[in-house]
Design a protein around this motif. Sequence first.
Motif, PDB file in Angstrom:
ATOM      1  N   MET A   1      -8.457  38.835  24.870  1.00 42.05           N
ATOM      2  CA  MET A   1      -8.370  38.177  23.578  1.00 42.05           C
ATOM      3  C   MET A   1      -8.575  39.224  22.476  1.00 42.05           C
ATOM      4  O   MET A   1      -9.473  40.043  22.560  1.00 42.05           O
ATOM      5  CB  MET A   1      -9.450  37.093  23.510  1.00 42.05           C
ATOM      6  N   LYS A   2      -7.738  39.192  21.466  1.00 42.06           N
ATOM      7  CA  LYS A   2      -7.837  40.133  20.346  1.00 42.06           C
ATOM      8  C   LYS A   2      -8.948  39.698  19.387  1.00 42.06           C
ATOM      9  O   LYS A   2      -9.339  38.528  19.360  1.00 42.06           O
ATOM     10  CB  LYS A   2      -6.510  40.205  19.616  1.00 42.06           C
ATOM     11  N   ASP A   3      -9.440  40.647  18.592  1.00 44.13           N
ATOM     12  CA  ASP A   3     -10.549  40.363  17.659  1.00 44.13           C
ATOM     13  C   ASP A   3     -10.237  39.202  16.729  1.00 44.13           C
ATOM     14  O   ASP A   3     -11.075  38.327  16.517  1.00 44.13           O
ATOM     15  CB  ASP A   3     -10.895  41.607  16.844  1.00 44.13           C
ATOM     16  N   TRP A   4      -9.042  39.176  16.153  1.00 45.27           N
ATOM     17  CA  TRP A   4      -8.707  38.093  15.225  1.00 45.27           C
ATOM     18  C   TRP A   4      -8.638  36.757  15.955  1.00 45.27           C
ATOM     19  O   TRP A   4      -8.969  35.710  15.387  1.00 45.27           O
ATOM     20  CB  TRP A   4      -7.416  38.389  14.458  1.00 45.27           C
ATOM     21  N   GLU A   5      -8.249  36.765  17.230  1.00 43.64           N
ATOM     22  CA  GLU A   5      -8.181  35.527  18.005  1.00 43.64           C
ATOM     23  C   GLU A   5      -9.580  34.973  18.276  1.00 43.64           C
ATOM     24  O   GLU A   5      -9.768  33.755  18.312  1.00 43.64           O
ATOM     25  CB  GLU A   5      -7.458  35.774  19.327  1.00 43.64           C
ATOM     26  N   ILE A   6     -10.550  35.840  18.443  1.00 45.28           N
ATOM     27  CA  ILE A   6     -11.937  35.404  18.640  1.00 45.28           C
ATOM     28  C   ILE A   6     -12.441  34.699  17.385  1.00 45.28           C
ATOM     29  O   ILE A   6     -13.051  33.634  17.459  1.00 45.28           O
ATOM     30  CB  ILE A   6     -12.829  36.598  19.018  1.00 45.28           C
ATOM     31  N   ILE A   7     -12.165  35.301  16.220  1.00 42.35           N
ATOM     32  CA  ILE A   7     -12.567  34.671  14.953  1.00 42.35           C
ATOM     33  C   ILE A   7     -11.873  33.326  14.798  1.00 42.35           C
ATOM     34  O   ILE A   7     -12.507  32.320  14.457  1.00 42.35           O
ATOM     35  CB  ILE A   7     -12.251  35.596  13.757  1.00 42.35           C
ATOM     36  N   ALA A   8     -10.573  33.274  15.054  1.00 39.90           N
ATOM     37  CA  ALA A   8      -9.819  32.021  14.942  1.00 39.90           C
ATOM     38  C   ALA A   8     -10.388  30.962  15.880  1.00 39.90           C
ATOM     39  O   ALA A   8     -10.572  29.803  15.484  1.00 39.90           O
ATOM     40  CB  ALA A   8      -8.344  32.268  15.237  1.00 39.90           C
ATOM     41  N   ASP A   9     -10.685  31.343  17.105  1.00 40.41           N
ATOM     42  CA  ASP A   9     -11.237  30.408  18.083  1.00 40.41           C
ATOM     43  C   ASP A   9     -12.590  29.867  17.619  1.00 40.41           C
ATOM     44  O   ASP A   9     -12.846  28.662  17.704  1.00 40.41           O
ATOM     45  CB  ASP A   9     -11.359  31.108  19.439  1.00 40.41           C
ATOM     46  N   ASP A  10     -13.451  30.742  17.108  1.00 37.98           N
ATOM     47  CA  ASP A  10     -14.766  30.313  16.616  1.00 37.98           C
ATOM     48  C   ASP A  10     -14.633  29.348  15.443  1.00 37.98           C
ATOM     49  O   ASP A  10     -15.362  28.347  15.363  1.00 37.98           O
ATOM     50  CB  ASP A  10     -15.613  31.514  16.199  1.00 37.98           C
ATOM     51  N   LEU A  11     -13.711  29.632  14.528  1.00 33.36           N
ATOM     52  CA  LEU A  11     -13.514  28.745  13.381  1.00 33.36           C
ATOM     53  C   LEU A  11     -12.973  27.386  13.820  1.00 33.36           C
ATOM     54  O   LEU A  11     -13.393  26.346  13.314  1.00 33.36           O
ATOM     55  CB  LEU A  11     -12.588  29.395  12.356  1.00 33.36           C
ATOM     56  N   SER A  17      -9.164  23.830  10.611  1.00 37.20           N
ATOM     57  CA  SER A  17      -7.753  23.944  10.965  1.00 37.20           C
ATOM     58  C   SER A  17      -7.239  25.226  10.334  1.00 37.20           C
ATOM     59  O   SER A  17      -7.547  25.508   9.169  1.00 37.20           O
ATOM     60  CB  SER A  17      -6.959  22.753  10.429  1.00 37.20           C
ATOM     61  N   LEU A  18      -6.471  26.000  11.080  1.00 36.13           N
ATOM     62  CA  LEU A  18      -6.043  27.317  10.615  1.00 36.13           C
ATOM     63  C   LEU A  18      -4.530  27.456  10.595  1.00 36.13           C
ATOM     64  O   LEU A  18      -3.821  26.839  11.380  1.00 36.13           O
ATOM     65  CB  LEU A  18      -6.599  28.408  11.545  1.00 36.13           C
ATOM     66  N   GLY A  19      -4.084  28.316   9.696  1.00 36.58           N
ATOM     67  CA  GLY A  19      -2.682  28.710   9.650  1.00 36.58           C
ATOM     68  C   GLY A  19      -2.610  30.133   9.152  1.00 36.58           C
ATOM     69  O   GLY A  19      -3.489  30.588   8.415  1.00 36.58           O
ATOM     70  N   LEU A  56     -11.158  38.465   9.069  1.00 34.55           N
ATOM     71  CA  LEU A  56     -12.522  38.854   8.700  1.00 34.55           C
ATOM     72  C   LEU A  56     -12.881  38.333   7.314  1.00 34.55           C
ATOM     73  O   LEU A  56     -13.984  37.812   7.090  1.00 34.55           O
ATOM     74  CB  LEU A  56     -12.670  40.376   8.721  1.00 34.55           C
ATOM     75  N   GLU A  57     -11.957  38.480   6.363  1.00 30.28           N
ATOM     76  CA  GLU A  57     -12.200  38.003   4.995  1.00 30.28           C
ATOM     77  C   GLU A  57     -12.343  36.489   4.956  1.00 30.28           C
ATOM     78  O   GLU A  57     -13.168  35.955   4.208  1.00 30.28           O
ATOM     79  CB  GLU A  57     -11.073  38.462   4.068  1.00 30.28           C
ATOM     80  N   LEU A  58     -11.550  35.798   5.757  1.00 30.38           N
ATOM     81  CA  LEU A  58     -11.647  34.342   5.824  1.00 30.38           C
ATOM     82  C   LEU A  58     -13.008  33.920   6.359  1.00 30.38           C
ATOM     83  O   LEU A  58     -13.691  33.068   5.774  1.00 30.38           O
ATOM     84  CB  LEU A  58     -10.539  33.782   6.720  1.00 30.38           C
ATOM     85  N   GLU A  59     -13.416  34.534   7.467  1.00 34.09           N
ATOM     86  CA  GLU A  59     -14.716  34.225   8.054  1.00 34.09           C
ATOM     87  C   GLU A  59     -15.846  34.508   7.063  1.00 34.09           C
ATOM     88  O   GLU A  59     -16.764  33.708   6.895  1.00 34.09           O
ATOM     89  CB  GLU A  59     -14.901  35.054   9.324  1.00 34.09           C
ATOM     90  N   ARG A  60     -15.745  35.610   6.372  1.00 36.81           N
ATOM     91  CA  ARG A  60     -16.757  35.993   5.377  1.00 36.81           C
ATOM     92  C   ARG A  60     -16.826  34.974   4.243  1.00 36.81           C
ATOM     93  O   ARG A  60     -17.908  34.544   3.834  1.00 36.81           O
ATOM     94  CB  ARG A  60     -16.429  37.376   4.827  1.00 36.81           C
TER      95      ARG A  60
END
Length: 73
Positions: A1-11, A17-19, A56-60
Motif C-alpha cells: 500500500m502506498k503512503d497516500w493510500e494509507i492516509i485515504a484508508d484512515d480517512l 468520503s474522498l475524491g 498529507l495537506e488534507l489530513e493536516r
Amino acid sequence: MKDWEIIADDLKKAGWSLGWVSAIDSRGRTIWIVDAHRDDEKRFVVHADDRFTAFLELERAICLRLLSEQTKS
C-alpha cells in the motif's frame, strides 16, 4: 500500500468520503486536487504538486480543524 493510500484508508475509516483528480494548471504543471466531505457538511479541498503531498495537506487540514473544534468545547 502506498503512503497516500494509507492516509485515504484512515480517512475513509473515520467517515470521510474522498475524491481526487489530477489537473493541469495555467502554467502547464500537473497538480493534484483532493476533496474530503462528511454528512455533517464538513468539507475540505486541497491541492498540491503531487498526490502524496495533497493527501498529507488534507489530513493536516482535517486534524487542525477537529482539534480547533475540540478546544472550543
